[in-house]
Scaffold this motif. Structure first.
Motif, PDB file in Angstrom:
ATOM      1  N   MET A  51      -5.608  -7.963  -0.666  1.00  0.00           N
ATOM      2  CA  MET A  51      -6.543  -7.664   0.974  1.00  0.00           C
ATOM      3  C   MET A  51      -5.686  -7.054   1.889  1.00  0.00           C
ATOM      4  O   MET A  51      -5.932  -5.961   2.411  1.00  0.00           O
ATOM      5  CB  MET A  51      -6.410  -9.038   1.172  1.00  0.00           C
ATOM      6  CG  MET A  51      -7.759  -9.492   0.429  1.00  0.00           C
ATOM      7  SD  MET A  51      -9.415  -9.054  -0.185  1.00  0.00           S
ATOM      8  CE  MET A  51     -10.163  -9.651   1.817  1.00  0.00           C
ATOM      9  N   ARG A  52      -4.406  -6.963   1.922  1.00  0.00           N
ATOM     10  CA  ARG A  52      -3.425  -6.351   2.959  1.00  0.00           C
ATOM     11  C   ARG A  52      -2.973  -4.734   2.933  1.00  0.00           C
ATOM     12  O   ARG A  52      -3.800  -3.616   3.286  1.00  0.00           O
ATOM     13  CB  ARG A  52      -1.973  -6.649   2.896  1.00  0.00           C
ATOM     14  CG  ARG A  52      -2.219  -8.265   4.047  1.00  0.00           C
ATOM     15  CD  ARG A  52      -0.441  -8.377   3.507  1.00  0.00           C
ATOM     16  NE  ARG A  52      -0.684 -10.006   4.530  1.00  0.00           N
ATOM     17  CZ  ARG A  52       0.257 -10.468   4.841  1.00  0.00           C
ATOM     18  NH1 ARG A  52       1.432 -10.182   3.852  1.00  0.00           N
ATOM     19  NH2 ARG A  52       0.201 -11.345   5.435  1.00  0.00           N
ATOM     20  N   ARG A  54      -5.568  -2.855   1.236  1.00  0.00           N
ATOM     21  CA  ARG A  54      -7.633  -2.218   0.954  1.00  0.00           C
ATOM     22  C   ARG A  54      -7.096  -2.024   2.276  1.00  0.00           C
ATOM     23  O   ARG A  54      -7.822  -1.559   3.038  1.00  0.00           O
ATOM     24  CB  ARG A  54      -8.213  -3.538   0.477  1.00  0.00           C
ATOM     25  CG  ARG A  54      -8.374  -3.326  -0.800  1.00  0.00           C
ATOM     26  CD  ARG A  54      -8.761  -2.326  -1.134  1.00  0.00           C
ATOM     27  NE  ARG A  54      -8.188  -0.839  -1.394  1.00  0.00           N
ATOM     28  CZ  ARG A  54      -7.669  -0.163  -1.745  1.00  0.00           C
ATOM     29  NH1 ARG A  54      -6.803  -0.748  -2.722  1.00  0.00           N
ATOM     30  NH2 ARG A  54      -7.211   1.167  -1.870  1.00  0.00           N
ATOM     31  N   TYR A  55      -6.950  -3.195   3.559  1.00  0.00           N
ATOM     32  CA  TYR A  55      -6.418  -2.912   4.765  1.00  0.00           C
ATOM     33  C   TYR A  55      -6.454  -1.822   5.665  1.00  0.00           C
ATOM     34  O   TYR A  55      -6.718  -1.145   6.129  1.00  0.00           O
ATOM     35  CB  TYR A  55      -6.269  -4.255   6.380  1.00  0.00           C
ATOM     36  CG  TYR A  55      -6.741  -4.363   7.210  1.00  0.00           C
ATOM     37  CD1 TYR A  55      -7.889  -4.471   8.007  1.00  0.00           C
ATOM     38  CD2 TYR A  55      -5.484  -3.709   7.895  1.00  0.00           C
ATOM     39  CE1 TYR A  55      -7.905  -4.514   8.858  1.00  0.00           C
ATOM     40  CE2 TYR A  55      -5.909  -3.602   9.562  1.00  0.00           C
ATOM     41  CZ  TYR A  55      -6.466  -4.042  10.155  1.00  0.00           C
ATOM     42  OH  TYR A  55      -7.226  -4.233  11.220  1.00  0.00           O
ATOM     43  N   THR A  61     -11.029  -4.557   4.652  1.00  0.00           N
ATOM     44  CA  THR A  61     -11.119  -5.491   3.660  1.00  0.00           C
ATOM     45  C   THR A  61     -12.713  -4.878   2.891  1.00  0.00           C
ATOM     46  O   THR A  61     -13.478  -4.890   3.432  1.00  0.00           O
ATOM     47  CB  THR A  61     -11.135  -6.614   3.580  1.00  0.00           C
ATOM     48  OG1 THR A  61     -11.648  -7.236   4.476  1.00  0.00           O
ATOM     49  CG2 THR A  61      -9.668  -7.098   4.346  1.00  0.00           C
ATOM     50  N   MET A  67     -14.380  -6.340  -3.782  1.00  0.00           N
ATOM     51  CA  MET A  67     -13.449  -7.121  -4.247  1.00  0.00           C
ATOM     52  C   MET A  67     -13.023  -7.644  -5.893  1.00  0.00           C
ATOM     53  O   MET A  67     -11.294  -7.105  -6.375  1.00  0.00           O
ATOM     54  CB  MET A  67     -13.370  -8.223  -3.621  1.00  0.00           C
ATOM     55  CG  MET A  67     -12.055  -9.088  -2.828  1.00  0.00           C
ATOM     56  SD  MET A  67     -12.017 -10.761  -1.756  1.00  0.00           S
ATOM     57  CE  MET A  67     -10.580 -11.240  -2.106  1.00  0.00           C
ATOM     58  N   ASN A  93     -14.233 -13.916   0.576  1.00  0.00           N
ATOM     59  CA  ASN A  93     -13.407 -12.636   1.299  1.00  0.00           C
ATOM     60  C   ASN A  93     -13.207 -12.620   2.842  1.00  0.00           C
ATOM     61  O   ASN A  93     -11.806 -12.145   2.850  1.00  0.00           O
ATOM     62  CB  ASN A  93     -14.533 -11.293   1.470  1.00  0.00           C
ATOM     63  CG  ASN A  93     -14.917 -10.628   2.655  1.00  0.00           C
ATOM     64  OD1 ASN A  93     -14.831 -10.472   3.598  1.00  0.00           O
ATOM     65  ND2 ASN A  93     -13.759  -9.433   2.226  1.00  0.00           N
ATOM     66  N   SER A  97      -8.905 -12.645   3.571  1.00  0.00           N
ATOM     67  CA  SER A  97      -8.689 -11.392   5.070  1.00  0.00           C
ATOM     68  C   SER A  97      -7.839 -13.237   6.158  1.00  0.00           C
ATOM     69  O   SER A  97      -7.109 -11.870   6.857  1.00  0.00           O
ATOM     70  CB  SER A  97     -10.266 -11.345   5.719  1.00  0.00           C
ATOM     71  OG  SER A  97     -10.460 -10.383   4.600  1.00  0.00           O
ATOM     72  N   PRO A 105     -13.412  -9.803   8.757  1.00  0.00           N
ATOM     73  CA  PRO A 105     -14.236  -8.554   8.668  1.00  0.00           C
ATOM     74  C   PRO A 105     -15.539  -8.263   9.136  1.00  0.00           C
ATOM     75  O   PRO A 105     -16.194  -9.262   9.936  1.00  0.00           O
ATOM     76  CB  PRO A 105     -14.835  -9.488   6.900  1.00  0.00           C
ATOM     77  CG  PRO A 105     -13.378 -10.531   6.877  1.00  0.00           C
ATOM     78  CD  PRO A 105     -13.511 -10.868   7.897  1.00  0.00           C
ATOM     79  N   TYR A 111     -18.754  -9.128   5.983  1.00  0.00           N
ATOM     80  CA  TYR A 111     -18.307  -7.413   5.702  1.00  0.00           C
ATOM     81  C   TYR A 111     -18.373  -6.579   5.462  1.00  0.00           C
ATOM     82  O   TYR A 111     -19.681  -6.545   6.429  1.00  0.00           O
ATOM     83  CB  TYR A 111     -18.147  -8.185   3.971  1.00  0.00           C
ATOM     84  CG  TYR A 111     -18.515  -8.781   3.335  1.00  0.00           C
ATOM     85  CD1 TYR A 111     -19.680  -7.718   2.444  1.00  0.00           C
ATOM     86  CD2 TYR A 111     -18.901 -10.037   3.290  1.00  0.00           C
ATOM     87  CE1 TYR A 111     -20.676  -8.063   1.836  1.00  0.00           C
ATOM     88  CE2 TYR A 111     -19.423 -10.654   2.126  1.00  0.00           C
ATOM     89  CZ  TYR A 111     -20.382 -10.085   1.520  1.00  0.00           C
ATOM     90  OH  TYR A 111     -21.695 -10.387   1.287  1.00  0.00           O
TER      91      TYR A 111
END
Length: 111
Positions: A51-52, A54-55, A61, A67, A93, A97, A105, A111
């Motif tokens: 997640m980190r 992707r961010y 995210t 995901m 999700n 996050s 998100p 999201y």
């Protein structure tokens, strides 16, 4: 609301998501405990790192479907759809996050 990590107060929103991303690993167990997650396993940390990343790369995210697909591409030995709900039972999700120390998100359904 917010969290206190190593004596530092981190500001959160009305749903307890951090307002600013925090990539310190010390943040995760504090937020996880507040979310009712007693212990962070290796699988939790794998999702947190994902997640980190992707961010940091995308500025946000992925949604749950993406995901699952991306985690499956990384490691297809795990049934990610089922496992994510076991690891992060309150909307995987969003909860992943939050535990990763990321802001809420955006978009429909978080999201």
């Amino acid at each position: 609301m917010g969290y206190v990590v190593n004596g530092e107060e981190l500001e959160g929103d009305d749903e307890n998501f951090l307002l600013e991303a925090n990539f310190s690993d010390d943040v995760c167990p504090v937020i996880a405990a507040a979310e009712g997650i007693k212990e962070l396993t290796d699988l939790h940390w794998q999702v947190i790192r994902f997640m980190r990343e992707r961010y940091q790369e995308d500025g946000h995210t992925p949604n749950f479907r993406n995901m699952v697909a991306m985690l499956t591409d990384e490691d297809d030995s795990v049934d990610w759809k089922k496992t994510l709900y076991e690891l992060f039972p309150n909307q995987p999700n969003r909860q992943a996050s939050k535990v990763a120390g990321l802001p809420k998100p955006y978009g429909k359904g978080g999201y």
